[in-house]
Design a protein around this motif. Sequence first.
Motif, PDB file in Angstrom:
ATOM      1  N   ARG A 131       0.737   7.360 -16.335  1.00 47.14           N
ATOM      2  CA  ARG A 131       1.418   6.068 -17.016  1.00 47.14           C
ATOM      3  C   ARG A 131       0.792   4.863 -16.326  1.00 47.14           C
ATOM      4  O   ARG A 131       1.125   3.685 -16.497  1.00 47.14           O
ATOM      5  CB  ARG A 131       2.841   5.987 -16.498  1.00 47.14           C
ATOM      6  CG  ARG A 131       3.046   6.098 -14.817  1.00 47.14           C
ATOM      7  CD  ARG A 131       4.614   6.293 -14.705  1.00 47.14           C
ATOM      8  NE  ARG A 131       5.064   6.078 -13.466  1.00 47.14           N
ATOM      9  CZ  ARG A 131       5.606   4.855 -12.859  1.00 47.14           C
ATOM     10  NH1 ARG A 131       5.535   3.879 -13.549  1.00 47.14           N
ATOM     11  NH2 ARG A 131       5.848   4.930 -11.496  1.00 47.14           N
ATOM     12  N   PHE A 132      -0.549   4.943 -15.473  1.00 46.18           N
ATOM     13  CA  PHE A 132      -1.044   3.958 -14.929  1.00 46.18           C
ATOM     14  C   PHE A 132      -2.378   3.737 -15.346  1.00 46.18           C
ATOM     15  O   PHE A 132      -3.244   4.729 -15.804  1.00 46.18           O
ATOM     16  CB  PHE A 132      -0.999   3.972 -13.315  1.00 46.18           C
ATOM     17  CG  PHE A 132       0.181   3.784 -12.706  1.00 46.18           C
ATOM     18  CD1 PHE A 132       0.761   2.848 -12.612  1.00 46.18           C
ATOM     19  CD2 PHE A 132       0.643   5.036 -11.908  1.00 46.18           C
ATOM     20  CE1 PHE A 132       2.245   2.440 -12.005  1.00 46.18           C
ATOM     21  CE2 PHE A 132       1.843   4.968 -11.216  1.00 46.18           C
ATOM     22  CZ  PHE A 132       2.536   3.731 -11.465  1.00 46.18           C
ATOM     23  N   SER A 133      -2.934   2.676 -15.672  1.00 42.66           N
ATOM     24  CA  SER A 133      -4.457   2.402 -16.052  1.00 42.66           C
ATOM     25  C   SER A 133      -5.501   2.157 -14.807  1.00 42.66           C
ATOM     26  O   SER A 133      -6.743   2.387 -14.940  1.00 42.66           O
ATOM     27  CB  SER A 133      -4.444   0.996 -16.945  1.00 42.66           C
ATOM     28  OG  SER A 133      -3.556   1.215 -18.031  1.00 42.66           O
ATOM     29  N   GLN A 134      -5.034   1.897 -13.737  1.00 50.51           N
ATOM     30  CA  GLN A 134      -5.910   1.615 -12.645  1.00 50.51           C
ATOM     31  C   GLN A 134      -5.290   2.183 -11.437  1.00 50.51           C
ATOM     32  O   GLN A 134      -3.991   2.231 -11.033  1.00 50.51           O
ATOM     33  CB  GLN A 134      -6.152   0.016 -12.595  1.00 50.51           C
ATOM     34  CG  GLN A 134      -7.136  -0.346 -11.488  1.00 50.51           C
ATOM     35  CD  GLN A 134      -7.355  -1.871 -11.633  1.00 50.51           C
ATOM     36  OE1 GLN A 134      -7.297  -2.384 -12.726  1.00 50.51           O
ATOM     37  NE2 GLN A 134      -7.564  -2.571 -10.658  1.00 50.51           N
ATOM     38  N   VAL A 135      -6.318   2.281 -10.217  1.00 42.63           N
ATOM     39  CA  VAL A 135      -5.685   3.135  -8.917  1.00 42.63           C
ATOM     40  C   VAL A 135      -6.377   2.041  -7.786  1.00 42.63           C
ATOM     41  O   VAL A 135      -7.533   1.637  -7.891  1.00 42.63           O
ATOM     42  CB  VAL A 135      -6.581   4.517  -8.952  1.00 42.63           C
ATOM     43  CG1 VAL A 135      -6.132   5.052  -7.489  1.00 42.63           C
ATOM     44  CG2 VAL A 135      -6.026   5.450  -9.935  1.00 42.63           C
ATOM     45  N   GLU A 136      -5.429   1.832  -7.167  1.00 42.33           N
ATOM     46  CA  GLU A 136      -5.465   1.088  -6.049  1.00 42.33           C
ATOM     47  C   GLU A 136      -5.152   1.864  -4.492  1.00 42.33           C
ATOM     48  O   GLU A 136      -4.850   2.865  -4.558  1.00 42.33           O
ATOM     49  CB  GLU A 136      -4.772  -0.394  -5.967  1.00 42.33           C
ATOM     50  CG  GLU A 136      -5.018  -1.176  -7.301  1.00 42.33           C
ATOM     51  CD  GLU A 136      -6.181  -1.891  -7.272  1.00 42.33           C
ATOM     52  OE1 GLU A 136      -6.963  -1.809  -5.968  1.00 42.33           O
ATOM     53  OE2 GLU A 136      -6.716  -2.522  -8.264  1.00 42.33           O
ATOM     54  N   SER A 137      -5.613   0.997  -3.369  1.00 43.37           N
ATOM     55  CA  SER A 137      -5.480   1.803  -2.450  1.00 43.37           C
ATOM     56  C   SER A 137      -4.061   1.279  -1.308  1.00 43.37           C
ATOM     57  O   SER A 137      -3.875   0.049  -1.622  1.00 43.37           O
ATOM     58  CB  SER A 137      -6.898   1.269  -1.365  1.00 43.37           C
ATOM     59  OG  SER A 137      -7.986   2.020  -1.992  1.00 43.37           O
ATOM     60  N   ARG A 138      -4.013   2.032  -0.417  1.00 48.17           N
ATOM     61  CA  ARG A 138      -2.918   1.642   0.608  1.00 48.17           C
ATOM     62  C   ARG A 138      -1.461   1.718   0.039  1.00 48.17           C
ATOM     63  O   ARG A 138      -0.981   0.592  -0.446  1.00 48.17           O
ATOM     64  CB  ARG A 138      -3.003   0.622   1.425  1.00 48.17           C
ATOM     65  CG  ARG A 138      -2.436   0.552   2.673  1.00 48.17           C
ATOM     66  CD  ARG A 138      -2.822  -0.131   3.812  1.00 48.17           C
ATOM     67  NE  ARG A 138      -4.349  -0.258   4.056  1.00 48.17           N
ATOM     68  CZ  ARG A 138      -4.567   0.734   5.062  1.00 48.17           C
ATOM     69  NH1 ARG A 138      -3.729   1.403   5.712  1.00 48.17           N
ATOM     70  NH2 ARG A 138      -5.894   0.814   5.084  1.00 48.17           N
ATOM     71  N   TRP A 139      -0.771   2.807   0.032  1.00 48.05           N
ATOM     72  CA  TRP A 139       0.727   2.848  -0.229  1.00 48.05           C
ATOM     73  C   TRP A 139       1.450   3.604   0.780  1.00 48.05           C
ATOM     74  O   TRP A 139       1.048   4.648   1.260  1.00 48.05           O
ATOM     75  CB  TRP A 139       0.784   3.733  -1.821  1.00 48.05           C
ATOM     76  CG  TRP A 139       2.400   3.507  -2.124  1.00 48.05           C
ATOM     77  CD1 TRP A 139       3.517   4.456  -1.972  1.00 48.05           C
ATOM     78  CD2 TRP A 139       2.880   2.673  -2.896  1.00 48.05           C
ATOM     79  NE1 TRP A 139       4.607   3.822  -2.626  1.00 48.05           N
ATOM     80  CE2 TRP A 139       4.334   2.962  -3.171  1.00 48.05           C
ATOM     81  CE3 TRP A 139       2.538   1.300  -3.540  1.00 48.05           C
ATOM     82  CZ2 TRP A 139       5.245   1.978  -3.971  1.00 48.05           C
ATOM     83  CZ3 TRP A 139       3.304   0.721  -4.646  1.00 48.05           C
ATOM     84  CH2 TRP A 139       4.481   0.967  -4.441  1.00 48.05           C
TER      85      TRP A 139
END
Length: 590
Positions: free
Chosen positions: A441-449
């Motif tokens: 369901r996401f188009s992009q991945v980011e850091s720090r959750w």
Amino acid sequence: MRCCVCLFQQSLQCSPSKMAAGESNSRSSCLNLSTSGPLGNAPPSNSAYSSPASNGGAVGVAVGTNRSAGNSNPRLGPENGGGAESAVRSTPSAQNPPRQSVGPSGATSGAASNMTATPSSSSSSSSASTASSSADASAPVSSLPSSPASVLVYREPVYNWQATKSTVKERFAFLFNNEVLSDVHFLVGKGMGVQRIPAHRFALAVGSAVFDAMFNGGMATTSTEIELPDVEPAAFLALLKFLYSDEVQIGPETVMTTLYTAKKYAVPALEAHCVEFLKKNLRADNAFMLLTQARLFDEPQLASLCLENIDKNTADALAAEGFTDVDLDTLMAVLERDTLGVREVRLFVAAVRWAEAEAQRQQLQPTPENKRRVLGKALSLIRFPLMTIEEFAAGPAQSGILTDREVVSLFLHFTVNPKPHVEFIDRPRCCLRGKECSITRFSQVESRWGYSGTSDRIRFSVNRRIFVVGFGLYGSIHGPTDYQVNIQIIHTDSNTVLGQNDTGFSCDGTASTFRVMFKEPVEILPSVNYIACATLKGPDSHYGTKGMRKVTHEAPATGTKTCFTFCYAAGNNNGTSVEDGQIPEVIFYT
């Protein structure tokens, strides 16, 4: 020189004693009952008839009411698969004219179909004399009819049957289970159930390489009677029916024995018909029985279908009566599957039921020790870690089948973190290899959750019935790490937990997703709201952005579309929403 008429009259007055003394020439010239047939085979001289009586076969001249149709054998007639060979032998031809009989007045009459000549009172003595002469010509004196009021019965011989069959198939079908032209017999079955079945070497060799080798190979048999104690008569007849006419005659009671016979004699076309019949009749209540037979007869396609049926209807298949009759290898083939749709505690109960039946078959007492003994390696295939602690405590822990050490280690597995290693498989059974689908369901991945014990949650619904088997979750941004996680699917309206798993997973430090599976598939109905929930314990991880409200998956083989709709889940959800957060992937099958 005496005239021919005088000689003929004298021949009619010859006594039985003179006939028996060897006046064969006079006997032959009087009644002509021993003429050879067109096949060149003369009837035996001690036969009571000119040819063997049969249902529909040629009787020739049958003298006396006690020796006409009443003596025919209905099992040997052409209509019933036999007896027609003798009929062909008595067929009229240019070299073999129709047999004649002498009437009471001395006139000669030709044989006619279904004609009977009943002598009147004025000529009864003459008829009796003629009957005696006729009988004496072909039978011992002891078999002569005693009643003077005898009836002469003429039955039309079955000849030139080939002319009534317009195709090769019809002619060969006529020869099925028929004595006509048969040159081999099979004694099929054993004990009191043995049947003697006629056949034709040529027809069998044309249809089967095994029969061809049997009759024409380097070690060909010369026997005219072949014993087949390992074959069922009904199955052998079904095989012959197919070889002679391409007709398939199988039913629920004979399909397995017919399959065995078709394999034995290398008739793959009949094998295919048997397997197709089994496929059409495959149900949950006979899946285990058919699986055993498919493994026995080396039918991998049928075995695969049986296993798929058990996957989809595991509870019903385990409850079937035939389940406890399977062999240990078949039981293990089922228990090792990752695709069974049933709770593990029910698998354990079913395995114990099978062990009780197996102990009885081995004449053992059904003690816990003997149950463990007969289960053998199958016990290690039961995935006790997939049970809840309550299910394990109420069932397996008290069964006596597990050792004390195994019980303690499993209780520790249920109650402490990190979970200690156990000897039993902890891999969920809900994955369907090759049939699983997934959506992201996401188009992009980011850091720090980050995680602080709060659950990440997202609400969703689908347009068609599916089964969710797990989630794909993000891993650590700090390299390879282990996470503890609890995943759930909750019915929104009733707040009921439909499926969950308290487990762990390892990540490699990349931005990929990592599979976390439920203990069993969770059914998701169309147009119903559910909440996907994941509670992680571990270091900061990657997270998704640029989320999509609607995600559609199209099956490549069928084109079927499954549409997911995602919505914000009210309450504390650790910041996860439609646009950003966790639970990036849903794994399911239709």
